[in-house]
Scaffold this motif. Structure first.
Motif, PDB file in Angstrom:
ATOM      1  N   ARG A 169       0.861  -1.279  -0.008  1.00 41.33           N
ATOM      2  CA  ARG A 169       0.104   0.010  -0.012  1.00 41.33           C
ATOM      3  C   ARG A 169       0.961   1.243  -0.062  1.00 41.33           C
ATOM      4  O   ARG A 169       2.122   1.109   0.485  1.00 41.33           O
ATOM      5  CB  ARG A 169      -0.943  -0.029   1.200  1.00 41.33           C
ATOM      6  N   SER A 170       0.389   2.207  -0.687  1.00 43.52           N
ATOM      7  CA  SER A 170       1.150   3.563  -0.731  1.00 43.52           C
ATOM      8  C   SER A 170       1.013   4.744   0.452  1.00 43.52           C
ATOM      9  O   SER A 170       1.776   5.673   0.072  1.00 43.52           O
ATOM     10  CB  SER A 170       0.776   4.216  -2.140  1.00 43.52           C
ATOM     11  N   ASP A 171       0.258   4.345   1.369  1.00 40.54           N
ATOM     12  CA  ASP A 171      -0.015   5.279   2.490  1.00 40.54           C
ATOM     13  C   ASP A 171       1.144   5.163   3.469  1.00 40.54           C
ATOM     14  O   ASP A 171       0.911   5.871   4.400  1.00 40.54           O
ATOM     15  CB  ASP A 171      -1.465   5.218   3.054  1.00 40.54           C
ATOM     16  N   PHE A 172       1.916   4.255   3.291  1.00 45.43           N
ATOM     17  CA  PHE A 172       3.204   3.853   4.249  1.00 45.43           C
ATOM     18  C   PHE A 172       4.419   4.134   3.674  1.00 45.43           C
ATOM     19  O   PHE A 172       4.581   3.869   2.431  1.00 45.43           O
ATOM     20  CB  PHE A 172       3.020   2.669   5.058  1.00 45.43           C
ATOM     21  N   ASN A 173       5.633   4.296   4.359  1.00 43.06           N
ATOM     22  CA  ASN A 173       7.088   4.074   3.647  1.00 43.06           C
ATOM     23  C   ASN A 173       7.899   3.328   4.632  1.00 43.06           C
ATOM     24  O   ASN A 173       7.657   3.204   5.847  1.00 43.06           O
ATOM     25  CB  ASN A 173       7.645   5.433   3.282  1.00 43.06           C
ATOM     26  N   GLU A 184       8.465   4.963   8.162  1.00 42.45           N
ATOM     27  CA  GLU A 184       7.365   4.972   9.127  1.00 42.45           C
ATOM     28  C   GLU A 184       7.507   3.541   9.610  1.00 42.45           C
ATOM     29  O   GLU A 184       7.003   3.318  11.106  1.00 42.45           O
ATOM     30  CB  GLU A 184       6.234   5.391   8.318  1.00 42.45           C
ATOM     31  N   TYR A 226       9.792  -1.784   1.064  1.00 44.28           N
ATOM     32  CA  TYR A 226       9.528  -0.260   0.547  1.00 44.28           C
ATOM     33  C   TYR A 226      10.916   0.235   0.008  1.00 44.28           C
ATOM     34  O   TYR A 226      11.016   1.201  -0.698  1.00 44.28           O
ATOM     35  CB  TYR A 226       9.305   0.511   1.825  1.00 44.28           C
ATOM     36  N   ASN A 240      -1.621  -4.783   3.695  1.00 45.75           N
ATOM     37  CA  ASN A 240      -2.563  -4.193   2.645  1.00 45.75           C
ATOM     38  C   ASN A 240      -3.864  -3.942   3.259  1.00 45.75           C
ATOM     39  O   ASN A 240      -4.511  -2.830   2.926  1.00 45.75           O
ATOM     40  CB  ASN A 240      -2.576  -4.549   1.409  1.00 45.75           C
ATOM     41  N   GLY A 258      -3.153  -2.711   7.544  1.00 41.66           N
ATOM     42  CA  GLY A 258      -2.266  -1.859   8.289  1.00 41.66           C
ATOM     43  C   GLY A 258      -1.480  -2.594   9.168  1.00 41.66           C
ATOM     44  O   GLY A 258      -1.136  -3.902   9.367  1.00 41.66           O
TER      45      GLY A 258
END
Length: 78
Positions: A6-10, A13, A37, A64, A67
């Motif tokens: 998923r793109s809302d974490f890196n 984080e 990542y 995904n 979270g």
């Protein structure tokens, strides 16, 4: 073709979450996904996590969907 994360974490984080958690297995899983990542291979993530590629895939699917909480071991019902 691997399932994308998923793109809302890196990576940074996930590493921060791994430092804060008191759940060792969750921290290990977060660090393995952070390596992905960062551009690492799923094989490298499996090595970090001490598991097989199939388990890494399962972690990606859970992460995904739910979270970081998806990487915590759940007690079986019953």
């Amino acid at each position: 073709m691997p399932i994308p994360l998923r793109s809302d974490f890196n990576a940074s984080e996930l590493r921060a979450l791994a430092r804060k958690t008191k759940d060792g297995p969750q921290a290990r899983r977060l660090l393995a996904l952070a390596a992905i990542y960062d551009g690492g291979t799923r094989t490298a993530a499996a090595r970090i996590g001490g598991v097989t590629l199939q388990i890494v895939r399962d972690w990606v699917v859970k992460f995904n969907a739910q979270g970081p909480e998806g990487l915590i071991d759940r007690k079986p019902a019953g």
